[in-house]
Scaffold this motif. Structure first.
Motif, mmCIF file in Angstrom:
data_model
loop_
_atom_site.group_PDB
_atom_site.id
_atom_site.type_symbol
_atom_site.label_atom_id
_atom_site.label_comp_id
_atom_site.label_asym_id
_atom_site.label_seq_id
_atom_site.Cartn_x
_atom_site.Cartn_y
_atom_site.Cartn_z
ATOM 1 N N ALA A 190 2.175 -6.498 -2.566
ATOM 2 C CA ALA A 190 1.747 -5.135 -2.924
ATOM 3 C C ALA A 190 2.428 -4.745 -4.227
ATOM 4 O O ALA A 190 3.575 -5.091 -4.480
ATOM 5 N N THR A 191 1.694 -4.028 -5.050
ATOM 6 C CA THR A 191 2.268 -3.520 -6.281
ATOM 7 C C THR A 191 2.371 -2.011 -6.169
ATOM 8 O O THR A 191 1.570 -1.374 -5.497
ATOM 9 N N LYS A 192 3.344 -1.453 -6.836
ATOM 10 C CA LYS A 192 3.537 -0.008 -6.782
ATOM 11 C C LYS A 192 3.035 0.618 -8.069
ATOM 12 O O LYS A 192 3.358 0.185 -9.149
ATOM 13 N N LYS A 193 2.244 1.655 -7.906
ATOM 14 C CA LYS A 193 1.781 2.460 -9.022
ATOM 15 C C LYS A 193 1.931 3.907 -8.604
ATOM 16 O O LYS A 193 1.381 4.317 -7.596
ATOM 17 N N GLY A 194 2.669 4.660 -9.370
ATOM 18 C CA GLY A 194 2.832 6.067 -9.050
ATOM 19 C C GLY A 194 3.512 6.310 -7.716
ATOM 20 O O GLY A 194 3.236 7.290 -7.054
ATOM 21 N N GLY A 195 4.356 5.394 -7.290
ATOM 22 C CA GLY A 195 5.081 5.570 -6.043
ATOM 23 C C GLY A 195 4.292 5.180 -4.803
ATOM 24 O O GLY A 195 4.785 5.264 -3.705
ATOM 25 N N LYS A 196 3.058 4.759 -4.954
ATOM 26 C CA LYS A 196 2.241 4.358 -3.812
ATOM 27 C C LYS A 196 1.967 2.861 -3.912
ATOM 28 O O LYS A 196 1.718 2.339 -4.982
ATOM 29 N N SER A 197 1.990 2.193 -2.766
ATOM 30 C CA SER A 197 1.674 0.765 -2.773
ATOM 31 C C SER A 197 0.249 0.571 -2.267
ATOM 32 O O SER A 197 -0.231 1.312 -1.433
ATOM 33 N N LYS A 198 -0.406 -0.449 -2.819
ATOM 34 C CA LYS A 198 -1.761 -0.759 -2.397
ATOM 35 C C LYS A 198 -1.713 -1.422 -1.029
ATOM 36 O O LYS A 198 -0.804 -2.185 -0.737
ATOM 37 N N LYS A 199 -2.713 -1.154 -0.226
ATOM 38 C CA LYS A 199 -2.829 -1.829 1.062
ATOM 39 C C LYS A 199 -3.353 -3.235 0.826
ATOM 40 O O LYS A 199 -4.174 -3.460 -0.055
ATOM 41 N N ALA A 200 -2.870 -4.161 1.618
ATOM 42 C CA ALA A 200 -3.354 -5.535 1.524
ATOM 43 C C ALA A 200 -4.806 -5.575 1.983
ATOM 44 O O ALA A 200 -5.205 -4.853 2.886
ATOM 45 N N ALA A 201 -5.583 -6.418 1.336
ATOM 46 C CA ALA A 201 -6.981 -6.579 1.736
ATOM 47 C C ALA A 201 -7.033 -7.103 3.163
ATOM 48 O O ALA A 201 -6.170 -7.869 3.587
ATOM 49 N N LYS A 202 -8.041 -6.682 3.867
ATOM 50 C CA LYS A 202 -8.192 -7.144 5.248
ATOM 51 C C LYS A 202 -8.635 -8.602 5.252
ATOM 52 O O LYS A 202 -9.337 -9.069 4.365
ATOM 53 N N ILE A 203 -8.201 -9.314 6.280
ATOM 54 C CA ILE A 203 -8.546 -10.713 6.459
ATOM 55 C C ILE A 203 -9.990 -10.788 6.965
ATOM 56 O O ILE A 203 -10.370 -10.060 7.867
ATOM 57 N N THR A 204 -10.787 -11.680 6.368
ATOM 58 C CA THR A 204 -12.153 -11.881 6.831
ATOM 59 C C THR A 204 -12.385 -13.359 7.121
ATOM 60 O O THR A 204 -11.680 -14.227 6.593
ATOM 61 N N TYR A 205 -13.387 -13.604 7.935
ATOM 62 C CA TYR A 205 -13.732 -14.987 8.249
ATOM 63 C C TYR A 205 -14.133 -15.731 6.985
ATOM 64 O O TYR A 205 -13.630 -16.822 6.707
ATOM 65 N N THR A 206 -15.026 -15.135 6.216
ATOM 66 C CA THR A 206 -15.565 -15.812 5.037
ATOM 67 C C THR A 206 -14.485 -16.096 3.990
ATOM 68 O O THR A 206 -14.392 -17.216 3.482
ATOM 69 N N ALA A 207 -13.674 -15.105 3.681
ATOM 70 C CA ALA A 207 -12.686 -15.253 2.617
ATOM 71 C C ALA A 207 -11.445 -16.027 3.035
ATOM 72 O O ALA A 207 -10.834 -16.700 2.206
ATOM 73 N N ASN A 208 -11.059 -15.936 4.300
ATOM 74 C CA ASN A 208 -9.780 -16.499 4.703
ATOM 75 C C ASN A 208 -9.862 -17.561 5.800
ATOM 76 O O ASN A 208 -9.282 -18.633 5.676
#
Length: 114
Positions: free
Chosen positions: A20-38
């Motif tokens: 996760a990267t922080k921008k403006g004090g907020k961190s991005k949520k990790a992308a959800k795991i999917t069958y196709t992508a993961n």
């Protein structure tokens, strides 16, 4: 050797996905795991040929529906240790904790397909 590089690429992709990267004090949520992508790549790399038709003679896990229907049993088996009855992947080293986490997270994320 080829399998090692495929595993390395998949593990690296998964590892960076959870950063996760922080921008403006907020961190991005990790992308959800999917069958196709993961999940599809993990199954292809770690469960072949036993669970991939037509050569596989075990429960097929090569489709979204098949893996979704067997996720609880799959998580139980990959969490076992080599030598324990029902350990998977049979006759291979135990999956890394990060790969096992992907299975668990996919279930927690709602077993998304795409």
């Amino acid at each position: 050797m080829k399998k090692f590089y495929v595993l390395l690429i998949i593990a690296s992709t998964i590892l960076f996905q959870f950063c996760a990267t922080k921008k403006g004090g907020k961190s991005k949520k990790a992308a959800k795991i999917t069958y196709t992508a993961n999940m599809a790549g993990i199954i292809t790399s770690n469960c072949a040929p036993c669970h991939i038709p037509p050569k596989g003679n075990k429960e097929p896990l090569n489709t979204y529906a098949a893996l979704k229907a067997n996720i609880d049993e799959s998580i139980i088996r990959i969490n076992r240790n080599p030598g324990e009855k029902g350990f998977m992947p049979q006759r291979h080293p135990k999956l890394s904790d990060s790969l096992i986490h992907v299975f668990v997270q996919w279930k927690a994320d709602g077993l998304l397909e795409n």
